[in-house]
Structure formats: C-alpha cells, structure tokens
Design a protein around this motif. Structure first.
Motif, PDB file in Angstrom:
ATOM      1  N   GLY A  36      -8.784  25.717 -33.956  1.00  0.00           N
ATOM      2  CA  GLY A  36      -8.191  25.154 -32.739  1.00  0.00           C
ATOM      3  C   GLY A  36      -6.686  25.038 -32.843  1.00  0.00           C
ATOM      4  N   ARG A  37      -6.131  24.254 -31.922  1.00  0.00           N
ATOM      5  CA  ARG A  37      -4.690  24.176 -31.793  1.00  0.00           C
ATOM      6  C   ARG A  37      -4.126  23.141 -32.753  1.00  0.00           C
ATOM      7  N   VAL A  38      -3.039  23.514 -33.436  1.00  0.00           N
ATOM      8  CA  VAL A  38      -2.340  22.554 -34.288  1.00  0.00           C
ATOM      9  C   VAL A  38      -0.940  22.351 -33.730  1.00  0.00           C
ATOM     10  N   ASP A  39      -0.641  21.115 -33.342  1.00  0.00           N
ATOM     11  CA  ASP A  39       0.711  20.815 -32.883  1.00  0.00           C
ATOM     12  C   ASP A  39       1.553  20.473 -34.095  1.00  0.00           C
ATOM     13  N   ALA A  40       2.466  21.364 -34.436  1.00  0.00           N
ATOM     14  CA  ALA A  40       3.297  21.125 -35.610  1.00  0.00           C
ATOM     15  C   ALA A  40       4.477  20.226 -35.249  1.00  0.00           C
ATOM     16  N   LEU A  41       5.158  20.568 -34.182  1.00  0.00           N
ATOM     17  CA  LEU A  41       6.309  19.778 -33.746  1.00  0.00           C
ATOM     18  C   LEU A  41       6.114  19.391 -32.284  1.00  0.00           C
ATOM     19  N   ALA A  42       6.508  18.199 -31.941  1.00  0.00           N
ATOM     20  CA  ALA A  42       6.441  17.777 -30.534  1.00  0.00           C
ATOM     21  C   ALA A  42       7.659  16.918 -30.232  1.00  0.00           C
ATOM     22  N   GLY A  43       8.587  17.464 -29.478  1.00  0.00           N
ATOM     23  CA  GLY A  43       9.773  16.713 -29.080  1.00  0.00           C
ATOM     24  C   GLY A  43      10.731  16.436 -30.229  1.00  0.00           C
ATOM     25  N   MET A  44      10.882  17.397 -31.099  1.00  0.00           N
ATOM     26  CA  MET A  44      11.779  17.226 -32.253  1.00  0.00           C
ATOM     27  C   MET A  44      13.224  17.547 -31.849  1.00  0.00           C
ATOM     28  N   SER A  45      14.124  16.657 -32.215  1.00  0.00           N
ATOM     29  CA  SER A  45      15.543  16.906 -31.967  1.00  0.00           C
ATOM     30  C   SER A  45      16.333  16.655 -33.249  1.00  0.00           C
ATOM     31  N   LEU A  46      17.421  17.385 -33.365  1.00  0.00           N
ATOM     32  CA  LEU A  46      18.258  17.251 -34.557  1.00  0.00           C
ATOM     33  C   LEU A  46      19.551  18.006 -34.299  1.00  0.00           C
ATOM     34  N   HIS A  47      20.652  17.510 -34.842  1.00  0.00           N
ATOM     35  CA  HIS A  47      21.873  18.296 -34.745  1.00  0.00           C
ATOM     36  C   HIS A  47      22.654  18.130 -36.036  1.00  0.00           C
ATOM     37  N   ALA A  48      23.471  19.108 -36.308  1.00  0.00           N
ATOM     38  CA  ALA A  48      24.277  19.050 -37.520  1.00  0.00           C
ATOM     39  C   ALA A  48      25.653  19.603 -37.202  1.00  0.00           C
ATOM     40  N   ALA A  49      26.678  18.839 -37.552  1.00  0.00           N
ATOM     41  CA  ALA A  49      28.042  19.296 -37.356  1.00  0.00           C
ATOM     42  C   ALA A  49      28.368  20.294 -38.458  1.00  0.00           C
ATOM     43  N   PRO A  50      29.382  21.129 -38.248  1.00  0.00           N
ATOM     44  CA  PRO A  50      29.774  22.053 -39.311  1.00  0.00           C
ATOM     45  C   PRO A  50      30.050  21.277 -40.600  1.00  0.00           C
ATOM     46  N   ARG A  51      29.568  21.784 -41.683  1.00  0.00           N
ATOM     47  CA  ARG A  51      29.774  21.217 -43.030  1.00  0.00           C
ATOM     48  C   ARG A  51      29.059  19.906 -43.258  1.00  0.00           C
ATOM     49  N   GLU A  52      28.225  19.560 -42.346  1.00  0.00           N
ATOM     50  CA  GLU A  52      27.462  18.340 -42.539  1.00  0.00           C
ATOM     51  C   GLU A  52      26.189  18.656 -43.329  1.00  0.00           C
ATOM     52  N   VAL A  53      25.784  17.702 -44.153  1.00  0.00           N
ATOM     53  CA  VAL A  53      24.511  17.853 -44.845  1.00  0.00           C
ATOM     54  C   VAL A  53      23.510  16.911 -44.186  1.00  0.00           C
ATOM     55  N   VAL A  54      22.558  17.490 -43.489  1.00  0.00           N
ATOM     56  CA  VAL A  54      21.543  16.680 -42.819  1.00  0.00           C
ATOM     57  C   VAL A  54      20.246  16.791 -43.606  1.00  0.00           C
ATOM     58  N   ALA A  55      19.802  15.638 -44.109  1.00  0.00           N
ATOM     59  CA  ALA A  55      18.552  15.630 -44.863  1.00  0.00           C
ATOM     60  C   ALA A  55      17.418  15.266 -43.922  1.00  0.00           C
ATOM     61  N   VAL A  56      16.345  16.017 -43.999  1.00  0.00           N
ATOM     62  CA  VAL A  56      15.180  15.755 -43.155  1.00  0.00           C
ATOM     63  C   VAL A  56      14.026  15.342 -44.056  1.00  0.00           C
ATOM     64  N   VAL A  57      13.535  14.130 -43.869  1.00  0.00           N
ATOM     65  CA  VAL A  57      12.373  13.697 -44.650  1.00  0.00           C
ATOM     66  C   VAL A  57      11.197  13.489 -43.712  1.00  0.00           C
ATOM     67  N   GLY A  58      10.024  13.748 -44.241  1.00  0.00           N
ATOM     68  CA  GLY A  58       8.849  13.548 -43.411  1.00  0.00           C
ATOM     69  C   GLY A  58       7.616  13.769 -44.259  1.00  0.00           C
ATOM     70  N   PRO A  59       6.497  13.222 -43.826  1.00  0.00           N
ATOM     71  CA  PRO A  59       5.264  13.392 -44.592  1.00  0.00           C
ATOM     72  C   PRO A  59       4.835  14.855 -44.627  1.00  0.00           C
ATOM     73  N   SER A  60       3.980  15.172 -45.568  1.00  0.00           N
ATOM     74  CA  SER A  60       3.509  16.545 -45.723  1.00  0.00           C
ATOM     75  C   SER A  60       2.825  17.018 -44.432  1.00  0.00           C
ATOM     76  N   GLY A  61       3.160  18.236 -44.040  1.00  0.00           N
ATOM     77  CA  GLY A  61       2.505  18.829 -42.876  1.00  0.00           C
ATOM     78  C   GLY A  61       3.074  18.394 -41.543  1.00  0.00           C
ATOM     79  N   CYS A  62       4.225  17.714 -41.541  1.00  0.00           N
ATOM     80  CA  CYS A  62       4.763  17.213 -40.277  1.00  0.00           C
ATOM     81  C   CYS A  62       5.615  18.259 -39.574  1.00  0.00           C
TER      82      CYS A  62
END
Ligand SMILES: Nc1ncnc2c1ncn2[C@@H]1O[C@H](COP(=O)(O)OP(=O)(O)OP(=O)(O)O)[C@@H](O)[C@H]1O
Ligand SMILES: [Mg+2]
Lengths: 254, 258
Positions: free
Chosen positions: A32-58
């Motif tokens: 069946g259907r697996v929703d991996a992402l729903a309404g995900m937003s993120l932005h990164a400025a030049p030279r910025e280090v953006v760390a993304v943490v989340g549970p396994s499979g998110c």
C-alpha cells in the motif's frame, strides 16, 4: 558581462541556496501507500549548516534525494542549488583505490584520471589518508571509508552538500573524531550543508540550525538555532541544553 | 602441507574411481573392454596414438579457443545491448533461450551448407552453445548494480555513458567471468559435436572414427585430453580473473564466484 551583477544581489539578499516548501512525498509499495513526507519545509542560507534530526524512517533520505533532484515531490516546492549527495552507506567502488574513489565525481564529468588524482591527492593527505591512497575500500577502516566518501562528495565541487547520516555506522570514538574533522573541513571549505542525522548531539555540535522532524510522515516540528562558537564541546552546558530541547521536540523524555 | 591436504581428497577420489573402473572392466572380460576400455588401455592409447591425438587436439583447441573468444565478444555486447534496451530484452531473451534448445545435429548440416567444411562452421557451433551463459551472467551483473550508486552518479552529473564505463561495466565483469567459465565446459562438447558433421580432423572426428573401428581406447584417450583441456581452460580463466579483478578476492570482497 551585463548579466554578471545580477548574481550579486542574489547573494547579498542572502537568498537561500536550499528551499523546501510544504513538500509531500508518498511511495506506492506492495503493502500500500507509504507517506514518507507530509508538509515538510526547510531552508538553508548559503554556507549554512542545517542539521536535520528525526526518527528512523521519517523521510530524511527522501528529503535529501528531493534536494539533490533525484526524485520529484508529489506536492510542494523544492528549490536548491547544485547539490552533491553523500549516501547513507558509503557506496565506495570496491575496484577503485581510495584516491580514485575520491576523484569519482571528477571522472564522472570526464576529467582524465591523472588530473582527477592530482585534485584528490592533497585532500587525502590533509585527511590523514596519505598512506592509503592506493588502498581499496575493503582494506580501509570504517572511518577512513567515510572520509573517502565525504571527499568524493566534496570534490564534486557543488555548492550544496547533502550528507546522509555520514557517521552513523561508526563507533563512538571514531564518530567524535569525524565530527571534529568535518567541522574543520567546513571552516576552510564553506558550503551549504544539509546534514541528516539521528544523533541529536551531533546535530547540535555541527549545525548552525537544527531541524527536528516528526515520525513518518515527516515534517519539521521544531527549529532550533545554535548560536554557539565553534568548536563546540559536548559538555558545554549550552550544548547540553540545546540537546535536551531537541530531544524533547523529538518526544524523548530526558 | 596445506596444499597437500587440499588436493589429497581429489587425488584419492580419482584413484579410487580409476581402480574401480579397472576392476570392473577386468571382471567383465576382454570383449567388454572393446566398448569400455580399462584405464590402462586408455593410457596405452594416449601413448601410442600421441602423434595422431596431438595433431587433432590442435584442431579442436583452435575451434574452442576462437569460439570462446567470439562467444565472449558477442555475448558481452548482447548483454550490454539488452541492458540498455528493455524492448530488446523482451524481444531477444525468448529467442536466446530457444537457441539453446537447438541440437547441434540439426544445425551442423545447415552450417556446413552455408560455411563449408573448414574451421568456420565449428567455430559458430562452439560460439552458439557457449555465448548464452555469458549473456545471462553479464546481464545479471549489469542489472544488479546498486541503484543508489546510479543515483550518486546522477548527482555528479555523469552522462549515461560515463556511468556505464565507471560503474556498470566494472560491476558486470565478475559475472562475465563466471559466464565464461561455464562456457568453457560446454564449448568443448560443442566442438566435438560440430566435428561429427563435415569434418576430417579434430578430436571429435577421432572419437567418431574410433568407435566403429572398435578402438574405444583411442576414443577414450581423446575424451581424456578434452577433459584436461577443459580443466586447463577453466583454471586459466580463474587465474585471469584473479589478476584482472583482484578486488573480488579482497577480505571483505563479499562472495567469491565459482
Ligand atoms: N523508493 C521507495 N519506495 C518505497 N518506499 C520508500 C522508498 N523510499 C523510501 N520509502 C519509504 O519512505 C519512508 C521514509 O524513507 P527514508 O529512507 O526517507 O527514511 P529515513 O528517515 O532516511 O530513514 P532512516 O533513518 O532509516 O535512514 C520509509 O518508510 C521507507 O520505507
Ligand atoms: Mg535514511
């Protein structure tokens, strides 16, 4: 040359080099259907280090693949400068030596072998891999393999680096070493970095900002600024506090 | 010491089998030995007919070697074409499988009609029976490339051709070698059958002539030479693989192919 200045304001505006807006992504599987992402937003400025943490499979890997243009979003918008991926598994080619693996991105663009080696050699040396330049991956340690894999991504020369849990497979000591090492590299070779990890401490040590994701279907639930000078110590109370904040956002009780 | 321990079982088994064979023929009597010669008779034939066997061996060896080269080139190119074209895969695969069901006996006269009685028709038969395994194993190797690697190459802006050259081609080589190893054994049989039609030389021809003349020992001697030849080719390919693909044999180099 009239066009050239047009680029300036883009940078001066601090326009993001990565912008993900309300992105959703689902997969059809046999079960069946697996929703991996729903309404995900993120932005990164030049030279910025953006760390993304989340549970396994998110949907962290999915997010990076969207940013790298490897798959399209079902809905929402993904804008990103040219991005190179460092895959979750190192995926080094078993038949190539360390130096040829590091230079693969150049070879992929048609750079002759000798030239690619010349470009990679100083980097390997800088990262303590000089004695292993001609060693094949099977005979490298896990930490060395990760370094070669990172170098390969770095040498692709893209302004955006999408790093998928670069140190997850390493033991604690090597991981700490590698975190310090990555901090160093990014100082001398600034890029926009999206660093996916499930290690909250790693996120706080390395990121300018930490994005905490919900369980699947993934979306950002918290954004934490890390206004701390580098290098950061994990025992620093400010680091500990931000780590706790991120853990709470993840739903983990301290 | 280690070497002895490793080869001892094979040697003992061989000696035991030869002994049993010798004994069996001995019990059955001398008439029977016209059909199934005893090992010592085969050894005798190997010696007395050595000139005849050697010159005919050279003929068969040429057919087999050239046939394998042709099969490898054709098989490999076909595998690459099939890899790049799903349509071709669907169109060609049933025919490839069917081609393996065609008995050489049916094929050989037609080939003789088209290509005469020289080396060429034999070479075609050898290539036909042996290219299939190369196609199958090489195609499998090409298809088994990690999709994440292909994604990685895409983020490096690699063209399809460069991805093939740097990733898929090297990844498919172990499979191609496995296919060639399988091909070696069948190619020898292919050469023998090919020589049963329209030929006057080669070990297959020697076997065909020896049987009605009640010279089974000579025929068996030819079989011994063919077997040794197949073993030698197989070992040679294994050696070439080790030299050409050393990474396959590195400690964590995953599974070793046959
Ligand atoms: N190509 C695909 N086909 C089907 N399902 C997929 C595909 N890619 C991802 N998924 C599913 O989408 C969800 C998110 O996957 P993803 O790999 O992005 O998670 P992740 O956060 O990177 O997980 P991990 O921490 O384990 O690496 C998972 O449930 C996964 O099974
Ligand atoms: Mg992942």
């Amino acid at each position: 040359m009239i066009e050239a200045p047009a680029k300036e304001p883009r940078e001066l505006n601090g326009e993001d080099s990565v912008r993900v807006e309300l992105v959703s992504r689902a997969f059809q599987t046999r079960r069946g259907r697996v929703d991996a992402l729903a309404g995900m937003s993120l932005h990164a400025a030049p030279r910025e280090v953006v760390a993304v943490v989340g549970p396994s499979g998110c949907g962290k890997t999915t997010l990076l693949e969207l940013i790298c243009g490897l798959q399209p979003p079902d809905s929402g918008r993904v804008q990103a400068g040219p991005a190179a991926l460092m895959p979750q598994r190192d995926l080094l080619l078993p038949w190539l030596s360390a130096i040829d693996n590091a230079g693969l991105a150049l070879r992929a663009r048609g750079v002759p072998r000798e030239q690619a080696r010349k470009a990679a050699a100083p980097w390997l040396e800088r990262f303590g891999l000089a004695p292993f330049v001609h060693t094949r991956p099977a005979e490298l340690s896990g930490g060395m393999r990760q370094r070669v894999s990172f170098l390969r991504t770095l040498l692709a020369g893209k302004p955006v680096l999408a790093l998928d849990e670069p140190f997850a497979a390493l033991d604690a000591i090597t991981r700490q070493e590698m975190q310090g090492w990555l901090g160093h590299v990014l100082e001398s070779e600034p890029r926009t970095v999206i660093l996916v990890t499930h290690d909250v401490e790693e996120a706080v040590i390395l990121g300018d900002r930490v994005i905490v994701m919900s369980p699947r279907p993934g979306h950002a639930v918290r954004e934490i600024e890390v206004p701390l000078a580098r290098p950061r110590k994990r025992t620093d109370p400010a680091v500990v506090e931000l780590r706790e904040e991120a853990l709470t956002a993840l739903g983990v009780q301290a | 010491m280690n070497r002895i321990r490793r080869t001892a079982p094979a040697a003992l088994l061989l000696i035991a089998l030869l002994g049993a064979w010798e004994l069996y023929v001995d019990v059955k009597g001398s008439t029977f030995s016209l059909i199934l010669p005893a090992p010592h008779q085969v050894a005798q034939a190997l010696y007395t007919d050595r000139g005849l066997l050697w010159s005919n061996f050279l003929v068969t060896a040429e057919e087999v070697l050239l046939g394998i080269v042709v099969a490898t080139v054709v098989g490999f190119l076909l595998a690459v074409a099939i890899h790049f074209s799903p349509t071709l895969r669907r169109a060609a695969y049933p025919l490839l499988v069917a081609s393996q069901a065609v008995p050489v006996v049916i094929l050989a006269p037609v080939l003789a009609f088209w290509l005469g009685f020289g080396l060429l028709p034999k070479l075609v038969v050898v290539a036909m029976v042996s290219f299939f395994s190369i196609v199958v194993t090489t195609t499998a190797g090409l298809a088994a490339v990690d999709p994440d690697l292909l994604k990685l190459m895409r983020t490096f802006d690699a063209s399809r051709a460069r991805t093939f050259w740097h990733i898929e081609l090297p990844a498919a080589l172990p499979g191609a070698f496995t296919g060639a190893k399988i091909a070696v054994a069948v190619s020898v049989i292919g050469a023998v059958f090919a020589e049963w039609n329209g030929s006057n030389s080669g070990l297959g021809y020697v076997i065909l002539q020896a049987l009605p003349q009640l010279k089974a020992a000579r025929g068996m001697a030819a079989v011994v030479i063919l077997s040794l030849f197949a073993i030698a080719l197989f070992a040679l390919l294994g050696l070439a693989e080790r030299l050409a693909l050393p990474w396959v044999y590195l400690p964590s180099g995953k599974e070793q192919t046959a």
